[in-house]
Design a protein around this motif. Structure first.
Motif, PDB file in Angstrom:
ATOM      1  N   GLY A  32     -29.273   6.744  -7.970  1.00  0.00           N
ATOM      2  CA  GLY A  32     -29.480   7.754  -8.335  1.00  0.00           C
ATOM      3  C   GLY A  32     -28.906   8.535  -8.430  1.00  0.00           C
ATOM      4  N   LEU A  35     -24.811   7.696 -10.678  1.00  0.00           N
ATOM      5  CA  LEU A  35     -25.707   8.119 -12.045  1.00  0.00           C
ATOM      6  C   LEU A  35     -25.416   9.886 -11.942  1.00  0.00           C
ATOM      7  N   ARG A  36     -25.354   9.956 -10.631  1.00  0.00           N
ATOM      8  CA  ARG A  36     -25.063  12.357 -10.737  1.00  0.00           C
ATOM      9  C   ARG A  36     -23.845  12.365 -10.521  1.00  0.00           C
ATOM     10  N   VAL A  52     -30.744  11.576 -20.845  1.00  0.00           N
ATOM     11  CA  VAL A  52     -32.006  10.013 -20.096  1.00  0.00           C
ATOM     12  C   VAL A  52     -32.324  10.492 -18.520  1.00  0.00           C
ATOM     13  N   LYS A  57     -36.648   9.749 -18.028  1.00  0.00           N
ATOM     14  CA  LYS A  57     -36.812   8.157 -18.152  1.00  0.00           C
ATOM     15  C   LYS A  57     -35.317   7.702 -17.418  1.00  0.00           C
ATOM     16  N   LEU A  58     -35.273   6.461 -17.426  1.00  0.00           N
ATOM     17  CA  LEU A  58     -34.593   5.430 -17.030  1.00  0.00           C
ATOM     18  C   LEU A  58     -33.380   5.029 -17.985  1.00  0.00           C
ATOM     19  N   ILE A  64     -27.097   0.004 -15.438  1.00  0.00           N
ATOM     20  CA  ILE A  64     -27.181   0.518 -14.468  1.00  0.00           C
ATOM     21  C   ILE A  64     -26.849  -1.059 -13.731  1.00  0.00           C
ATOM     22  N   PHE A  86     -32.918   0.130  -7.165  1.00  0.00           N
ATOM     23  CA  PHE A  86     -32.803  -0.345  -8.191  1.00  0.00           C
ATOM     24  C   PHE A  86     -32.288  -1.681  -7.328  1.00  0.00           C
ATOM     25  N   ARG A  88     -34.902  -1.027 -10.920  1.00  0.00           N
ATOM     26  CA  ARG A  88     -36.411  -0.384 -11.097  1.00  0.00           C
ATOM     27  C   ARG A  88     -37.002  -1.517 -12.157  1.00  0.00           C
ATOM     28  N   GLN A  92     -34.395  -6.009 -14.795  1.00  0.00           N
ATOM     29  CA  GLN A  92     -33.069  -5.618 -13.425  1.00  0.00           C
ATOM     30  C   GLN A  92     -32.924  -6.189 -12.529  1.00  0.00           C
ATOM     31  N   ARG A 135     -31.468  19.446  -8.515  1.00  0.00           N
ATOM     32  CA  ARG A 135     -31.432  18.506  -9.230  1.00  0.00           C
ATOM     33  C   ARG A 135     -32.129  19.161 -10.364  1.00  0.00           C
ATOM     34  N   ARG A 146     -41.651  10.301 -14.069  1.00  0.00           N
ATOM     35  CA  ARG A 146     -40.777   9.523 -13.091  1.00  0.00           C
ATOM     36  C   ARG A 146     -41.830   9.370 -12.591  1.00  0.00           C
TER      37      ARG A 146
HETATM   38  P1  AMP Z   1     -33.086   8.294  -8.519  1.00  0.00           P
HETATM   39  O1  AMP Z   1     -32.072   9.575  -7.337  1.00  0.00           O
HETATM   40  O2  AMP Z   1     -33.277   7.227  -7.701  1.00  0.00           O
HETATM   41  O3  AMP Z   1     -34.212   9.190  -8.824  1.00  0.00           O
HETATM   42  O4  AMP Z   1     -32.766   8.768  -9.438  1.00  0.00           O
HETATM   43  C1  AMP Z   1     -33.176   9.464 -10.711  1.00  0.00           C
HETATM   44  C2  AMP Z   1     -32.316   9.203 -12.127  1.00  0.00           C
HETATM   45  O5  AMP Z   1     -30.975   8.257 -12.480  1.00  0.00           O
HETATM   46  C3  AMP Z   1     -33.289   8.378 -12.597  1.00  0.00           C
HETATM   47  O6  AMP Z   1     -34.941   9.168 -13.270  1.00  0.00           O
HETATM   48  C4  AMP Z   1     -33.216   7.438 -13.827  1.00  0.00           C
HETATM   49  O7  AMP Z   1     -32.992   8.431 -15.057  1.00  0.00           O
HETATM   50  C5  AMP Z   1     -31.674   7.516 -13.350  1.00  0.00           C
HETATM   51  N1  AMP Z   1     -31.611   5.967 -12.825  1.00  0.00           N
HETATM   52  C6  AMP Z   1     -31.847   5.857 -11.414  1.00  0.00           C
HETATM   53  N2  AMP Z   1     -31.348   4.223 -10.895  1.00  0.00           N
HETATM   54  C7  AMP Z   1     -31.532   3.948 -12.837  1.00  0.00           C
HETATM   55  C8  AMP Z   1     -32.408   2.682 -12.008  1.00  0.00           C
HETATM   56  N3  AMP Z   1     -32.095   1.184 -11.152  1.00  0.00           N
HETATM   57  N4  AMP Z   1     -32.607   1.880 -14.025  1.00  0.00           N
HETATM   58  C9  AMP Z   1     -32.510   2.959 -14.762  1.00  0.00           C
HETATM   59  N5  AMP Z   1     -32.642   4.472 -14.175  1.00  0.00           N
HETATM   60  C10 AMP Z   1     -32.626   4.774 -12.973  1.00  0.00           C
END
Ligand code: AMP
Length: 188
Positions: A32, A35-36, A52, A57-58, A64, A86, A88, A92, A135, A146
Motif C-alpha cells: 500500500g 503504491l501510494r 483502483v 479495489k485491488l 503488484i 501482499f 492479497r 499473488q 488516505r 476493502r
Molecule cells: P493497504 O495500505 O495495504 O490497505 O493498501 C491500499 C490499497 O493499495 C489497496 O486497497 C489496494 O487498492 C492497493 N493494494 C495494496 N496491496 C495490494 C495487493 N497486494 N494487491 C492488489 N492491490 C493492492
C-alpha cells in the motif's frame, strides 16, 4: 527471516511491522505504501493504481507482483523482509512462491492478525480523524469495500499457508504491546 503479515485494514499490520523492522532488522515492504508513493511520484505504476486504490479495489496481480519482485532485490532486504499487504489473492501467493524460488529465497513465517470487523470500523474512523483524511481510502464506504475484498479474496489465501505449516494466528484485538509479545512468541 522472511515474514508475511496478514490482516484486514486497521488490524495494526503497519504498527507491528515497524516494530519488527526495528527489533529484527527486517525491511518493511508495505505494498500500500509503495503504491501510494508511486501515485505521489506520478510514475506509470502510480497512474495505473490511483483510481483502483481510491475505489478500495485491488490493483492487478501482475502489476503488484512486479513491484514486489523489484523491491526484494534492494539492499535493505538482505537480512530479510516483512511483506505487509501482499499477497492479497491466491494467484499473488502462487506468483510469490515462484518468484522466491527463482531467487532461492523462502517465506519462514506467516502471521495472521485477527480482529473482528466491528472493531476495525471504529479504528479506521479514528485513523481518518487523526490523519485529517490523508488516505483517500480511509472512509466508511471504502472501508466496507476493502473489508469485503479482504474476506472474499485475501482470507482464502490463509489455508494455502496453513497447509504448508507456516501460519500462526495472532489475536489482534489486544493492546499493541500484547500483540507484539504474541508475535515474538510466534517467531521464537
Ligand atoms: P493497504 O495500505 O495495504 O490497505 O493498501 C491500499 C490499497 O493499495 C489497496 O486497497 C489496494 O487498492 C492497493 N493494494 C495494496 N496491496 C495490494 C495487493 N497486494 N494487491 C492488489 N492491490 C493492492
Amino acid at each position: 527471516m522472511n515474514i508475511i503479515l496478514f490482516g484486514p485494514p486497521g488490524a495494526g499490520k503497519g504498527t507491528q511491522a515497524d516494530l519488527l523492522k526495528r527489533d529484527y532488522g527486517l525491511a518493511h515492504l508495505s505494498t500500500g505504501d509503495m503504491l501510494r508513493a508511486a501515485v505521489a511520484a506520478g510514475t506509470d505504476v502510480g497512474l495505473q493504481a490511483k483510481s483502483v486504490m481510491d475505489a478500495g479495489k485491488l490493483v492487478s496481480d501482475e502489476l503488484i507482483t512486479n513491484v514486489v519482485a523489484d523491491r526484494i532485490e534492494e539492499a535493505d532486504c538482505a537480512k530479510g523482509f516483512i511483506l505487509d499487504g501482499f499477497p492479497r489473492t491466491l494467484p499473488q501467493a502462487q506468483a510469490l512462491d515462484r518468484m522466491l524460488e527463482s531467487k532461492t529465497k523462502q517465506i519462514d513465517v506467516v502471521l495472521e492478525i485477527r480482529v473482528p470487523d466491528d472493531i476495525l470500523v471504529g479504528r479506521i474512523e479514528k485513523r481518518a480523524a487523526e490523519t485529517g483524511g490523508a488516505r483517500a481510502d480511509d472512509n466508511p464506504e471504502t472501508l466496507k469495500q476493502r473489508l469485503a475484498i479482504y474476506h472474499e479474496q485475501t482470507a482464502p489465501v490463509l489455508p494455502y499457508y496453513d497447509q504448508s505449516g507456516h501460519l500462526r494466528v495472532i489475536d489482534g484485538n489486544q493492546p499493541v504491546d500484547t500483540v507484539t509479545a504474541s508475535i515474538r512468541d510466534a517467531l521464537a
